[in-house]
Design a protein around this motif. Structure first.
Motif, PDB file in Angstrom:
ATOM      1  N   ARG A  87      11.921   6.443  -5.249  1.00 35.16           N
ATOM      2  CA  ARG A  87      12.929   6.391  -4.198  1.00 35.16           C
ATOM      3  C   ARG A  87      13.154   7.785  -3.598  1.00 35.16           C
ATOM      4  NH1 ARG A  87      16.229   3.810  -6.916  1.00 35.16           N
ATOM      5  NH2 ARG A  87      15.835   1.723  -6.126  1.00 35.16           N
ATOM      6  N   GLN A  88      13.139   8.797  -4.448  1.00 35.27           N
ATOM      7  CA  GLN A  88      13.346  10.157  -3.965  1.00 35.27           C
ATOM      8  C   GLN A  88      12.203  10.600  -3.057  1.00 35.27           C
ATOM      9  OE1 GLN A  88      13.858  13.030  -7.082  1.00 35.27           O
ATOM     10  NE2 GLN A  88      14.249  14.729  -5.667  1.00 35.27           N
ATOM     11  N   ILE A  89      10.974  10.294  -3.440  1.00 39.83           N
ATOM     12  CA  ILE A  89       9.829  10.657  -2.600  1.00 39.83           C
ATOM     13  C   ILE A  89       9.906   9.939  -1.262  1.00 39.83           C
ATOM     14  CG2 ILE A  89       7.315  10.531  -2.372  1.00 39.83           C
ATOM     15  CD1 ILE A  89       7.159  10.753  -5.453  1.00 39.83           C
ATOM     16  N   GLN A  90      10.223   8.634  -1.306  1.00 37.12           N
ATOM     17  CA  GLN A  90      10.264   7.868  -0.067  1.00 37.12           C
ATOM     18  C   GLN A  90      11.363   8.375   0.866  1.00 37.12           C
ATOM     19  OE1 GLN A  90       9.483   3.335   0.915  1.00 37.12           O
ATOM     20  NE2 GLN A  90      11.513   3.517   0.043  1.00 37.12           N
ATOM     21  N   SER A  91      12.442   8.897   0.307  1.00 32.64           N
ATOM     22  CA  SER A  91      13.554   9.373   1.143  1.00 32.64           C
ATOM     23  C   SER A  91      13.162  10.562   2.015  1.00 32.64           C
ATOM     24  CB  SER A  91      14.752   9.748   0.264  1.00 32.64           C
ATOM     25  OG  SER A  91      14.474  10.922  -0.498  1.00 32.64           O
ATOM     26  N   THR A  92      12.052  11.227   1.680  1.00 38.58           N
ATOM     27  CA  THR A  92      11.582  12.354   2.488  1.00 38.58           C
ATOM     28  C   THR A  92      10.728  11.902   3.677  1.00 38.58           C
ATOM     29  OG1 THR A  92       9.541  12.693   1.200  1.00 38.58           O
ATOM     30  CG2 THR A  92      11.543  13.777   0.403  1.00 38.58           C
TER      31      THR A  92
ATOM     32  N   ARG B 187       0.832  -1.209   0.000  1.00 38.86           N
ATOM     33  CA  ARG B 187       0.000   0.000   0.000  1.00 38.86           C
ATOM     34  C   ARG B 187       0.866   1.258   0.000  1.00 38.86           C
ATOM     35  NH1 ARG B 187      -3.019  -1.403   5.270  1.00 38.86           N
ATOM     36  NH2 ARG B 187      -0.955  -2.315   5.566  1.00 38.86           N
ATOM     37  N   SER B 188       1.983   1.222   0.731  1.00 40.54           N
ATOM     38  CA  SER B 188       2.918   2.352   0.701  1.00 40.54           C
ATOM     39  C   SER B 188       3.476   2.542  -0.702  1.00 40.54           C
ATOM     40  CB  SER B 188       4.062   2.113   1.695  1.00 40.54           C
ATOM     41  OG  SER B 188       3.596   2.036   3.013  1.00 40.54           O
ATOM     42  N   GLY B 189       3.842   1.429  -1.350  1.00 40.39           N
ATOM     43  CA  GLY B 189       4.364   1.507  -2.710  1.00 40.39           C
ATOM     44  C   GLY B 189       3.336   2.016  -3.698  1.00 40.39           C
ATOM     45  N   TRP B 190       2.088   1.608  -3.534  1.00 38.48           N
ATOM     46  CA  TRP B 190       0.989   2.059  -4.399  1.00 38.48           C
ATOM     47  C   TRP B 190       0.781   3.564  -4.240  1.00 38.48           C
ATOM     48  CZ3 TRP B 190      -1.541   1.513  -8.554  1.00 38.48           C
ATOM     49  CH2 TRP B 190      -2.902   1.752  -8.716  1.00 38.48           C
ATOM     50  N   ASP B 191       0.801   4.033  -3.008  1.00 35.54           N
ATOM     51  CA  ASP B 191       0.676   5.470  -2.756  1.00 35.54           C
ATOM     52  C   ASP B 191       1.865   6.224  -3.341  1.00 35.54           C
ATOM     53  OD1 ASP B 191      -0.331   7.914  -1.381  1.00 35.54           O
ATOM     54  OD2 ASP B 191       1.424   7.615  -0.106  1.00 35.54           O
ATOM     55  N   LEU B 192       3.070   5.682  -3.193  1.00 31.35           N
ATOM     56  CA  LEU B 192       4.269   6.289  -3.781  1.00 31.35           C
ATOM     57  C   LEU B 192       4.119   6.437  -5.291  1.00 31.35           C
ATOM     58  CD1 LEU B 192       7.466   4.628  -2.231  1.00 31.35           C
ATOM     59  CD2 LEU B 192       6.981   7.076  -2.365  1.00 31.35           C
ATOM     60  N   LEU B 193       3.659   5.361  -5.934  1.00 30.31           N
ATOM     61  CA  LEU B 193       3.533   5.371  -7.390  1.00 30.31           C
ATOM     62  C   LEU B 193       2.551   6.440  -7.841  1.00 30.31           C
ATOM     63  CD1 LEU B 193       4.079   4.110 -10.186  1.00 30.31           C
ATOM     64  CD2 LEU B 193       2.180   2.534  -9.725  1.00 30.31           C
TER      65      LEU B 193
ATOM     66  N   LEU C  68       1.151   5.094   6.174  1.00 29.61           N
ATOM     67  CA  LEU C  68       1.819   4.467   5.034  1.00 29.61           C
ATOM     68  C   LEU C  68       3.109   5.188   4.665  1.00 29.61           C
ATOM     69  CD1 LEU C  68      -1.125   3.696   2.559  1.00 29.61           C
ATOM     70  CD2 LEU C  68       0.024   2.110   4.101  1.00 29.61           C
ATOM     71  N   ARG C  69       3.152   6.472   4.894  1.00 29.46           N
ATOM     72  CA  ARG C  69       4.277   7.287   4.426  1.00 29.46           C
ATOM     73  C   ARG C  69       5.419   7.285   5.433  1.00 29.46           C
ATOM     74  NH1 ARG C  69       0.940  12.162   1.248  1.00 29.46           N
ATOM     75  NH2 ARG C  69       0.104  10.738  -0.344  1.00 29.46           N
ATOM     76  N   HIS C  70       6.010   6.114   5.581  1.00 29.76           N
ATOM     77  CA  HIS C  70       7.192   5.905   6.410  1.00 29.76           C
ATOM     78  C   HIS C  70       8.163   4.998   5.663  1.00 29.76           C
ATOM     79  CE1 HIS C  70       4.585   7.407   9.634  1.00 29.76           C
ATOM     80  NE2 HIS C  70       5.688   7.565  10.375  1.00 29.76           N
ATOM     81  N   GLN C  71       9.450   5.197   5.939  1.00 28.71           N
ATOM     82  CA  GLN C  71      10.466   4.281   5.438  1.00 28.71           C
ATOM     83  C   GLN C  71      10.549   3.071   6.371  1.00 28.71           C
ATOM     84  OE1 GLN C  71      14.209   6.155   3.931  1.00 28.71           O
ATOM     85  NE2 GLN C  71      13.387   8.028   4.860  1.00 28.71           N
ATOM     86  N   PRO C  72      10.851   1.886   5.835  1.00 27.30           N
ATOM     87  CA  PRO C  72      10.962   0.709   6.700  1.00 27.30           C
ATOM     88  C   PRO C  72      12.143   0.828   7.658  1.00 27.30           C
ATOM     89  CG  PRO C  72      11.627   0.188   4.444  1.00 27.30           C
ATOM     90  CD  PRO C  72      11.042   1.556   4.407  1.00 27.30           C
ATOM     91  N   TRP C  73      11.928   0.383   8.891  1.00 26.27           N
ATOM     92  CA  TRP C  73      12.960   0.410   9.926  1.00 26.27           C
ATOM     93  C   TRP C  73      14.049  -0.596   9.587  1.00 26.27           C
ATOM     94  CZ3 TRP C  73      12.657  -2.211  15.302  1.00 26.27           C
ATOM     95  CH2 TRP C  73      13.637  -1.683  16.159  1.00 26.27           C
ATOM     96  N   GLU C  74      15.244  -0.354  10.081  1.00 27.38           N
ATOM     97  CA  GLU C  74      16.374  -1.227   9.750  1.00 27.38           C
ATOM     98  C   GLU C  74      16.165  -2.666  10.213  1.00 27.38           C
ATOM     99  OE1 GLU C  74      17.527   1.458  13.297  1.00 27.38           O
ATOM    100  OE2 GLU C  74      16.701   1.742  11.279  1.00 27.38           O
ATOM    101  N   THR C  75      15.456  -2.876  11.324  1.00 29.92           N
ATOM    102  CA  THR C  75      15.203  -4.242  11.791  1.00 29.92           C
ATOM    103  C   THR C  75      14.298  -4.988  10.824  1.00 29.92           C
ATOM    104  OG1 THR C  75      15.467  -3.556  14.087  1.00 29.92           O
ATOM    105  CG2 THR C  75      14.319  -5.632  13.704  1.00 29.92           C
ATOM    106  N   LEU C  76      13.292  -4.309  10.301  1.00 22.88           N
ATOM    107  CA  LEU C  76      12.420  -4.924   9.293  1.00 22.88           C
ATOM    108  C   LEU C  76      13.221  -5.297   8.052  1.00 22.88           C
ATOM    109  CD1 LEU C  76       9.773  -5.715   7.918  1.00 22.88           C
ATOM    110  CD2 LEU C  76       9.315  -3.286   7.517  1.00 22.88           C
ATOM    111  N   LEU C  77      14.091  -4.415   7.602  1.00 25.08           N
ATOM    112  CA  LEU C  77      14.914  -4.708   6.430  1.00 25.08           C
ATOM    113  C   LEU C  77      15.826  -5.910   6.676  1.00 25.08           C
ATOM    114  CD1 LEU C  77      15.870  -1.039   5.498  1.00 25.08           C
ATOM    115  CD2 LEU C  77      14.330  -2.525   4.199  1.00 25.08           C
ATOM    116  N   ALA C  78      16.406  -5.982   7.879  1.00 23.76           N
ATOM    117  CA  ALA C  78      17.295  -7.094   8.202  1.00 23.76           C
ATOM    118  C   ALA C  78      16.537  -8.420   8.235  1.00 23.76           C
ATOM    119  CB  ALA C  78      17.986  -6.848   9.540  1.00 23.76           C
ATOM    120  N   LEU C  79      15.340  -8.414   8.844  1.00 24.96           N
ATOM    121  CA  LEU C  79      14.558  -9.647   8.916  1.00 24.96           C
ATOM    122  C   LEU C  79      14.037 -10.042   7.539  1.00 24.96           C
ATOM    123  CD1 LEU C  79      13.329 -11.930  10.512  1.00 24.96           C
ATOM    124  CD2 LEU C  79      11.415 -10.423  11.129  1.00 24.96           C
TER     125      LEU C  79
END
Length: 415
Positions: free
Chosen positions: A199-204, A55-61, A266-277
């Motif tokens: 990627r640029q939008i999500q970085s904000t 859903r975050s990706g859909w909103d980003l798009l 939805l408009r959050h970047q994934p936390w590093e723990t989520l990325l690691a898992l």
């Protein structure tokens, strides 16, 4: 009592996630994201983007496309409600594409009707573990110059990165999905420039709250235990003694964001723990693990057809099919749920999907098949821990209550 679903994650993965919450720092987040994205796209083309959710990706798009208000988004008529909410949030008009019950693919007549001069995006969902043939949809996309998005949330397999000609392919690793990391999604974007824009939008965005994800890991340690047969039996007994609606309790325990908080959450970047898992889950996920679920699904469908010859399993004709869930259509789903519960099986209609309504200007585009499917849809428990004797018992329990009238209507296809 056999629970409706078992989470596709091991205790060791949950413990790894809790350990990562203590040891992985914010300075490692970007490196983890880059590594995960590079790995995901290594055997494919385009750009990979790790997001908080599909859903975050859909909103980003939709942010990146900057479509004129009133533009139309043609959608699989059966989808999750938030996908429709996001379309409307961007001032766009959702247009349903009705589905063929046997394949859950777009009905050809409805596809032609739904895609016209105002169509800017087409999003097709691969439902229940089957994979829709996208060739007719690709032809429709090219005819009107739209963007084609495939929602692969229910169709993950190791090595599958989406149709190479789809503009965007979305994979979810949320709570009840294969290879779950209790969140997270990966998008493959064919156009590198569009990928860079996303990627640029999500970085904000701010980074996902660490405490929220840690609490989720702890919650699912408990829920995984409760989904075992002894644990679930104890849960049902306790709920009945206390007068608690356990179906509502279970649905609430795995639900997403509240509707009024949807877009900000939805408009959050994934936390590093989520990325690691997520990296651990995907890089260690095997074809053999998925094959066990696929085999159980195939076996249950075979038994259902043996004991209830008229039964309809939506999407059964779609190949390949991994049977992420096993749905059936029941004349009276509530009666079927009660009957199965008496036989020791927890089934559910669920509340995670909806039917896309037609635009007010074209009420005649009502997706009648999708509406009928949704009305009678029932999900059966099916996972590798259930042996043949157990599956036979479930099929036998359904035999006396099954009515063929629903399937007879649907086998005729769209009117």
């Amino acid at each position: 009592m056999w629970s409706r679903k078992r989470f596709d994650i091991d205790y060791i993965d949950l413990i790894y996630g809790l350990g990562a919450a203590l040891t992985v720092g914010n300075s490692q987040r970007q490196g983890l994201q880059n590594e995960l994205e590079d790995w995901w796209i290594s055997d494919s083309t385009g750009e990979a983007i790790a997001c908080l959710s599909v859903r975050s990706g859909w909103d980003l798009l939709l942010q990146a496309l900057q479509l004129p208000p009133g533009s139309e988004v043609a959608m699989s008529a059966l989808t999750i409600p938030d996908m429709v909410t996001i379309v409307r949030h961007h001032g766009l008009v959702p247009v349903p594409i009705d589905l063929d019950p046997m394949t859950m693919a777009p009905d050809p007549a409805s596809l032609d009707r739904a895609i016209g001069p105002q169509t800017r995006v087409i999003i097709i969902a691969h439902l229940f573990g089957g994979r829709v043939n996208l060739e007719p949809i690709l032809a429709a996309r090219d005819r009107v110059g739209a963007i084609l998005v495939e929602d692969c949330a229910q169709a993950f397999t190791p090595g599958f990165r989406g149709h190479p000609d789809a503009d965007v392919s979305c994979f979810s690793f949320g709570n009840i999905k294969f290879a779950t990391a209790l969140g997270g999604a990966l998008l493959r974007v064919r156009d590198p420039q569009l990928g860079d824009c996303l990627r640029q939008i999500q970085s904000t965005y701010p980074v996902q709250d660490s405490g929220h994800y840690t609490r989720r890991l702890l919650k699912y340690l408990g829920l995984k235990t409760l989904s075992s047969r002894p644990g679930f039996t104890a849960l049902i007994w306790g709920c009945r003694r206390l007068g608690i609606d356990y179906d509502r309790l279970l649905n609430q325990s795995v639900k997403g964001f509240p509707k009024d908080e949807l877009i900000p959450r939805l408009r959050h970047q994934p936390w590093e723990t989520l990325l690691a898992l997520l990296r651990r889950r995907l890089q260690g996920y095997t074809e053999e693990r998925l094959a066990a679920q696929t085999h159980r699904g195939q076996r249950l469908i075979q038994l259902l057809q043996d004991y209830c010859p008229q039964i309809l399993v939506p999407g059964v004709a779609t190949l390949p099919h991994v049977h992420w869930v096993v749905p059936i259509l029941a004349q009276d789903p509530e009666m079927a749920i009660a009957t199965l519960a008496n036989a020791g099986f927890d089934s559910t209609q669920g509340n995670s999907m909806t039917v896309v309504n037609p635009p007010e200007t074209h009420l005649e585009w009502e997706p009648r098949n999708a509406r009928e499917i949704f009305k009678h849809l029932l999900y059966l428990p099916c996972y590798p821990a259930m042996d043949d004797t157990t599956l036979v018992s479930m099929a036998q329990a359904l035999r006396p209550i099954f009515s063929p009238s629903v399937s007879e209507f649907l086998r005729m296809g769209s009117p």
